[in-house]
Design an enzyme around this catalytic site. Structure first.
Site, PDB file in Angstrom:
ATOM      1  N   LYS A 204       0.822  -1.213   0.000  1.00  0.00           N
ATOM      2  CA  LYS A 204       0.000   0.000   0.000  1.00  0.00           C
ATOM      3  C   LYS A 204       0.857   1.265   0.000  1.00  0.00           C
ATOM      4  CE  LYS A 204      -4.376  -1.745   1.741  1.00  0.00           C
ATOM      5  NZ  LYS A 204      -5.417  -1.700   2.785  1.00  0.00           N
ATOM      6  N   ARG A 238      -3.412 -10.283   5.070  1.00  0.00           N
ATOM      7  CA  ARG A 238      -3.989 -10.281   3.717  1.00  0.00           C
ATOM      8  C   ARG A 238      -2.930  -9.722   2.768  1.00  0.00           C
ATOM      9  NH1 ARG A 238      -6.624  -6.804   0.196  1.00  0.00           N
ATOM     10  NH2 ARG A 238      -8.284  -7.755  -1.061  1.00  0.00           N
TER      11      ARG A 238
END
Length: 258
Positions: A204, A238
């Site tokens: 991210k 995740r």
């Protein structure tokens, strides 16, 4: 939890898995690398992503769930959607878990649908929606506010007899860089709810922007952040890169078992 984005515009792997061969190859790799769950998503939730209809999302994702069940009968599939209709169709097709980035905010029927289906539910915190969440996120105290909002929703789910709930603080979803690191620093605070914690931080912008690198170059940063998350009580990672995450978990467990 290995990520399978069947979207054309996801921030890291958009458009990579658009036919049966590439989908099956990637899922086989993630399972052999040690993934427990495969999280399938057909709606891109990156900031400013294109909005698609419920029907388009269903048409994208249900055949993929059916394909994976057919080829990997023992697979555990999580469906990444904030729409109750999509969630229901995917559970009926063989998925076993719902991963809702909106924590029920974008579909008033989601909580009752989860209650009816009686499947595990990942409840994530997001301020706003994918189209506007990063425009100007504001908190007085991001940690206590996210905790409060999640706890209130968990209470509501419990009244509906939904008890198999997994928490996700929602890194990058309506949070500034500072908000994200404040949450990561205080992730262990969320153990107060005595529920499993999922962390989705893989590649991210909170990782690659401070380092002035691209998402493609952010594997090392992801491993560092995942390791911190494990130390703070995360039980599910995740990730796009399963092998590296599994290695981090194995080494972390060695420390835990000493």
């Amino acid at each position: 939890m290995g990520i399978l984005n069947i979207t054309p515009d996801s921030f890291f792997d958009g458009g990579m898995y658009k036919d049966e061969k590439t989908i099956l190859h990637q899922v086989e790799k993630m399972l052999s690398d040690g993934a427990t769950f495969i999280d399938v998503g057909a709606y891109s939730s990156r900031p400013g992503a294109k909005h698609i209809s419920v029907d388009e999302e269903i048409n994208r994702v249900v055949p993929v769930v059916q394909l994976l069940i057919q080829h990997f009968p023992e697979i555990f599939i999580s469906i990444d959607t904030f729409r109750s209709q999509v969630a229901r169709k995917c559970i009926e097709a063989g998925a076993c878990m719902i991963n809702d980035i909106s924590g029920g905010d974008l579909d008033a029927e989601m909580f009752t649908t989860v209650a009816n289906l009686q499947v595990p539910y990942i409840i994530m915190h997001m301020q706003g929606n994918p189209q506007n969440m990063q425009e100007a996120p504001v908190y007085k105290n991001v940690v206590t506010e996210v905790f409060y909002e999640l706890s209130k929703k968990v209470e509501k789910l419990n009244t509906l007899h939904v008890h198999d709930v997994i928490l996700d603080v929602g890194f990058g979803f309506g949070k500034t860089l500072e908000h994200n690191y404040e949450l990561l620093k205080n992730l262990d605070y969320f153990q107060e709810m005595e529920l499993p914690l999922l962390t989705g931080i893989s590649r991210k912008s909170m990782l690659y922007k401070p380092l002035n690198i691209s998402p493609q170059e952010a594997l090392n940063a992801t491993t560092v952040a995942n390791t911190i998350a494990l130390q703070k009580g995360t039980q599910i990672l995740r990730v796009h890169d399963v092998k590296e995450a599994v290695e981090a978990v194995k080494l972390f467990r060695l420390i835990e078992n000493v």
